[in-house]
Write a protein that holds these residues in place. Structure first.
Motif, PDB file in Angstrom:
ATOM      1  N   MET A   1      25.192  15.868  55.262  1.00 38.65           N
ATOM      2  CA  MET A   1      25.336  15.977  53.700  1.00 38.65           C
ATOM      3  C   MET A   1      24.718  14.818  52.885  1.00 38.65           C
ATOM      4  O   MET A   1      23.907  14.772  52.044  1.00 38.65           O
ATOM      5  N   ARG A   2      25.232  13.705  53.731  1.00 42.72           N
ATOM      6  CA  ARG A   2      24.938  12.118  52.920  1.00 42.72           C
ATOM      7  C   ARG A   2      23.160  12.050  53.237  1.00 42.72           C
ATOM      8  O   ARG A   2      22.561  11.618  52.252  1.00 42.72           O
ATOM      9  N   ALA A   3      22.634  12.625  54.448  1.00 41.29           N
ATOM     10  CA  ALA A   3      21.180  12.525  54.633  1.00 41.29           C
ATOM     11  C   ALA A   3      20.379  13.184  53.649  1.00 41.29           C
ATOM     12  O   ALA A   3      19.380  12.642  52.965  1.00 41.29           O
ATOM     13  N   ALA A   4      20.959  14.376  53.114  1.00 40.58           N
ATOM     14  CA  ALA A   4      20.311  15.008  52.360  1.00 40.58           C
ATOM     15  C   ALA A   4      20.353  14.493  51.060  1.00 40.58           C
ATOM     16  O   ALA A   4      19.322  14.603  50.132  1.00 40.58           O
ATOM     17  N   ARG A   5      21.563  13.844  50.864  1.00 38.17           N
ATOM     18  CA  ARG A   5      21.623  13.289  49.335  1.00 38.17           C
ATOM     19  C   ARG A   5      20.735  12.114  49.218  1.00 38.17           C
ATOM     20  O   ARG A   5      20.143  11.907  48.091  1.00 38.17           O
ATOM     21  N   LEU A   6      20.534  11.351  50.344  1.00 32.27           N
ATOM     22  CA  LEU A   6      19.773  10.210  50.173  1.00 32.27           C
ATOM     23  C   LEU A   6      18.374  10.671  49.987  1.00 32.27           C
ATOM     24  O   LEU A   6      17.501  10.161  49.334  1.00 32.27           O
ATOM     25  N   LEU A   7      17.954  11.722  50.525  1.00 35.96           N
ATOM     26  CA  LEU A   7      16.594  12.290  50.698  1.00 35.96           C
ATOM     27  C   LEU A   7      16.486  12.731  48.923  1.00 35.96           C
ATOM     28  O   LEU A   7      15.235  12.493  48.574  1.00 35.96           O
ATOM     29  N   SER A   8      17.601  13.496  48.516  1.00 34.76           N
ATOM     30  CA  SER A   8      17.264  14.026  47.306  1.00 34.76           C
ATOM     31  C   SER A   8      16.944  12.656  46.167  1.00 34.76           C
ATOM     32  O   SER A   8      16.159  12.660  45.198  1.00 34.76           O
ATOM     33  N   LEU A   9      17.904  11.808  46.220  1.00 32.83           N
ATOM     34  CA  LEU A   9      17.661  10.549  45.680  1.00 32.83           C
ATOM     35  C   LEU A   9      16.457  10.059  45.526  1.00 32.83           C
ATOM     36  O   LEU A   9      15.801   9.508  44.513  1.00 32.83           O
ATOM     37  N   LEU A  10      16.072   9.856  46.682  1.00 37.33           N
ATOM     38  CA  LEU A  10      14.639   9.470  47.038  1.00 37.33           C
ATOM     39  C   LEU A  10      13.466  10.237  46.242  1.00 37.33           C
ATOM     40  O   LEU A  10      12.590   9.656  45.697  1.00 37.33           O
ATOM     41  N   LEU A  11      13.708  11.605  46.482  1.00 37.03           N
ATOM     42  CA  LEU A  11      12.621  12.426  45.802  1.00 37.03           C
ATOM     43  C   LEU A  11      12.686  12.308  44.318  1.00 37.03           C
ATOM     44  O   LEU A  11      11.667  12.625  43.497  1.00 37.03           O
ATOM     45  N   LEU A  12      14.102  12.206  43.678  1.00 39.74           N
ATOM     46  CA  LEU A  12      14.006  12.009  42.223  1.00 39.74           C
ATOM     47  C   LEU A  12      13.539  10.703  41.846  1.00 39.74           C
ATOM     48  O   LEU A  12      12.673  10.890  40.738  1.00 39.74           O
ATOM     49  N   LEU A  13      13.526   9.582  42.469  1.00 38.77           N
ATOM     50  CA  LEU A  13      12.742   8.478  41.986  1.00 38.77           C
ATOM     51  C   LEU A  13      11.367   8.693  42.246  1.00 38.77           C
ATOM     52  O   LEU A  13      10.320   8.239  41.414  1.00 38.77           O
ATOM     53  N   GLN A  14      10.858   9.252  43.341  1.00 42.27           N
ATOM     54  CA  GLN A  14       9.453   9.563  43.467  1.00 42.27           C
ATOM     55  C   GLN A  14       8.972  10.545  42.574  1.00 42.27           C
ATOM     56  O   GLN A  14       7.625  10.084  41.891  1.00 42.27           O
ATOM     57  N   ASN A  15       9.585  11.503  41.841  1.00 42.57           N
ATOM     58  CA  ASN A  15       9.056  12.534  41.080  1.00 42.57           C
ATOM     59  C   ASN A  15       9.096  12.043  39.637  1.00 42.57           C
ATOM     60  O   ASN A  15       8.176  12.552  38.872  1.00 42.57           O
ATOM     61  N   ALA A  21      21.265   4.390  37.157  1.00 49.32           N
ATOM     62  CA  ALA A  21      22.327   4.886  38.160  1.00 49.32           C
ATOM     63  C   ALA A  21      23.133   6.038  37.584  1.00 49.32           C
ATOM     64  O   ALA A  21      23.463   6.941  38.192  1.00 49.32           O
ATOM     65  N   GLY A  22      23.352   6.071  36.149  1.00 45.24           N
ATOM     66  CA  GLY A  22      24.066   7.412  35.489  1.00 45.24           C
ATOM     67  C   GLY A  22      23.388   8.412  35.609  1.00 45.24           C
ATOM     68  O   GLY A  22      23.823   9.512  35.939  1.00 45.24           O
ATOM     69  N   GLU A  23      21.999   8.533  35.373  1.00 46.52           N
ATOM     70  CA  GLU A  23      20.985   9.647  35.513  1.00 46.52           C
ATOM     71  C   GLU A  23      21.113  10.170  36.822  1.00 46.52           C
ATOM     72  O   GLU A  23      21.159  11.410  37.178  1.00 46.52           O
ATOM     73  N   LEU A  24      20.969   9.216  37.926  1.00 49.37           N
ATOM     74  CA  LEU A  24      20.904   9.681  39.402  1.00 49.37           C
ATOM     75  C   LEU A  24      22.405  10.278  39.578  1.00 49.37           C
ATOM     76  O   LEU A  24      22.312  11.493  40.284  1.00 49.37           O
ATOM     77  N   VAL A  30      27.595  13.299  41.781  1.00 51.65           N
ATOM     78  CA  VAL A  30      28.223  12.097  42.429  1.00 51.65           C
ATOM     79  C   VAL A  30      28.538  11.064  41.523  1.00 51.65           C
ATOM     80  O   VAL A  30      28.073  11.086  40.330  1.00 51.65           O
ATOM     81  N   SER A  31      29.560  10.033  41.954  1.00 50.96           N
ATOM     82  CA  SER A  31      29.740   8.784  41.138  1.00 50.96           C
ATOM     83  C   SER A  31      28.711   7.842  41.113  1.00 50.96           C
ATOM     84  O   SER A  31      28.124   7.796  42.052  1.00 50.96           O
ATOM     85  N   VAL A  32      28.858   7.014  40.125  1.00 57.68           N
ATOM     86  CA  VAL A  32      27.902   6.153  40.040  1.00 57.68           C
ATOM     87  C   VAL A  32      28.000   5.140  41.141  1.00 57.68           C
ATOM     88  O   VAL A  32      27.149   4.717  41.697  1.00 57.68           O
ATOM     89  N   ARG A  33      29.313   4.750  41.560  1.00 61.76           N
ATOM     90  CA  ARG A  33      29.535   3.901  42.782  1.00 61.76           C
ATOM     91  C   ARG A  33      28.789   4.428  43.836  1.00 61.76           C
ATOM     92  O   ARG A  33      28.379   3.655  44.719  1.00 61.76           O
ATOM     93  N   THR A  34      29.057   5.765  44.240  1.00 61.92           N
ATOM     94  CA  THR A  34      28.245   6.244  45.185  1.00 61.92           C
ATOM     95  C   THR A  34      26.704   6.129  44.903  1.00 61.92           C
ATOM     96  O   THR A  34      25.914   6.021  46.149  1.00 61.92           O
ATOM     97  N   VAL A  35      26.009   6.271  44.079  1.00 59.09           N
ATOM     98  CA  VAL A  35      24.709   6.091  43.793  1.00 59.09           C
ATOM     99  C   VAL A  35      24.328   4.470  44.217  1.00 59.09           C
ATOM    100  O   VAL A  35      23.362   4.263  44.918  1.00 59.09           O
ATOM    101  N   TYR A  36      25.154   3.549  43.741  1.00 63.04           N
ATOM    102  CA  TYR A  36      24.817   2.184  44.215  1.00 63.04           C
ATOM    103  C   TYR A  36      24.969   2.052  45.957  1.00 63.04           C
ATOM    104  O   TYR A  36      24.058   1.414  46.312  1.00 63.04           O
ATOM    105  N   ARG A  37      25.847   2.546  46.462  1.00 62.53           N
ATOM    106  CA  ARG A  37      25.877   2.631  47.726  1.00 62.53           C
ATOM    107  C   ARG A  37      24.773   3.249  48.505  1.00 62.53           C
ATOM    108  O   ARG A  37      24.229   2.857  49.613  1.00 62.53           O
ATOM    109  N   ASP A  38      24.291   4.467  48.034  1.00 64.33           N
ATOM    110  CA  ASP A  38      23.097   5.010  48.721  1.00 64.33           C
ATOM    111  C   ASP A  38      22.091   4.506  48.298  1.00 64.33           C
ATOM    112  O   ASP A  38      20.995   4.093  49.265  1.00 64.33           O
TER     113      ASP A  38
END
Length: 356
Positions: A1-15, A21-24, A30-38
């Motif tokens: 699940m975390r790997a899929a979320r990391l890929l989704s985060l990467l694709l969001l930034l790419q697209n 961090a709030g928008e992501l 997820v929480s903003v803190r989770t975004v920071y860790r990702d």
């Protein structure tokens, strides 16, 4: 699940380019803190993610970096048929899967096509829910969707209108249908293929035994046949009515589609006053009363006589309910039993008496 979320985060930034961090966090659920860790994890893996602090800051990829990890998993590909119905995807437990699939498809498109797809999303939105209704999200829906997909036989405890109201059934679930915000299950029993409202399922047990779907079974075609048969079963009372011109043009907003089609098919030529005579199929006298009363004085029922009497009795009861109370035993100024001419005569008499 975390790997899929990391890929989704990467694709969001790419697209989409720079995102806070709030928008992501909102996009990924997820929480903003989770975004920071990702973000830290992506940076540690060598992904060139740059963070800019401040009011207009955010995260973005440096140097036009693009990932090619855009292949769709099986579940993501299967979810694409729900691309226009994000609410339905969420109900079925496929919301995150669908979002990931859409991100991957967008990332794989050339820049001009990616821009065009974004414009379509910005300009067109499908809302399949009827007015004044909320989305039907039954608790059993996700488990039922898995049973449908994996062809697992189910046992349900079901609440129905007929007696006994609660029954148990063993079913082969063929498919799910979303109609005007309400979910229905199409399933086979021992003797027939029947339709069940999912929100009326009180208990659901998914078994280990599988079943074979009939060759050539078409869910969409079966549903259309079911709707036609349902209308034929429920609309058994034929009422002859006269309809005013103003109401005739407004019928699509006042009656359901089956009744409007019947009026259009049976309407005769306009009379001298513009009214037309038509035949309206209704369920019963009792169920027809609120429908016809809601149309006001712009419709007149000619037959059957039982329906005319029921309408007259209901209208009389309403008139009696709203008649002003008169403790003096005389008609008050607002009494509904007095005619307009009586009221005018009373006012003229009072005015002449009051003159000096």
């Amino acid at each position: 699940m975390r790997a899929a979320r990391l890929l989704s985060l990467l694709l969001l930034l790419q697209n989409r380019g720079r995102l806070t961090a709030g928008e992501l966090a909102e996009e990924l659920g997820v929480s903003v803190r989770t975004v920071y860790r990702d973000i830290d994890s992506l940076s540690g893996a060598g992904i060139p993610v740059y963070g800019d602090a401040g009011h207009h800051g955010g995260y973005e990829l440096l140097g036009g970096y693009r990932t090619r990890l855009t292949g769709l998993h099986a579940e993501e590909a299967e979810s694409l048929f729900l691309a226009g119905l994000p609410g339905a995807a969420d109900d079925l437990g496929l919301g995150e899967v669908l979002a990931a699939a859409q991100l991957k498809l967008t990332a794989a498109l050339p820049a001009p096509l990616r821009d065009r797809s974004g414009r379509v999303r910005e300009r067109f939105h499908l809302d399949a829910l009827g007015w004044y209704r909320e989305q039907d999200s039954p608790p059993a829906l996700v488990a039922l969707a898995h049973a449908v997909w994996n062809q697992r036989r189910i046992r349900v405890r079901y609440r129905r209108w007929a007696e006994p109201q609660e029954v148990e059934r063993e079913l082969d679930p063929y498919g799910l249908v979303l109609k005007a915000g309400v979910w229905y299950l199409v399933a086979a029993t021992d003797d027939a293929v029947r339709t069940y409202r999912v929100s009326s399922i009180l208990r659901l047990d998914v078994g280990e035994d599988g079943f074979e779907r009939p060759d050539g079974f078409d869910l969409a075609a079966h549903w259309q046949d079911y709707l036609h048969a349902y209308d034929a079963r429920r609309l058994r009372l034929q009422a002859s009515v006269r309809i005013a011109p103003a109401l005739l043009s407004a019928l699509p907003d006042r009656l359901d589609a089956a009744l409007v089609r019947a009026v259009e098919a049976s309407a005769g030529p306009p009379e001298a006053d513009g009214w037309v005579t038509a035949t309206v199929p209704l369920e019963s006298v009792e169920s027809a009363l609120p429908t016809l009363l809601s149309l006001g004085p712009d419709i007149e029922v000619l037959a059957p006589e039982e329906l005319r009497r029921a309408l007259a009795a209901t209208a009389a009861a309403m008139l009696d309910r709203y008649r002003p109370a008169d403790t003096s035993g005389r008609c008050g100024a607002g009494d509904l039993s007095s005619s307009p001419a009586d009221s005018v005569a009373s006012r003229e008499s009072a005015a002449s008496t009051a003159k000096p």
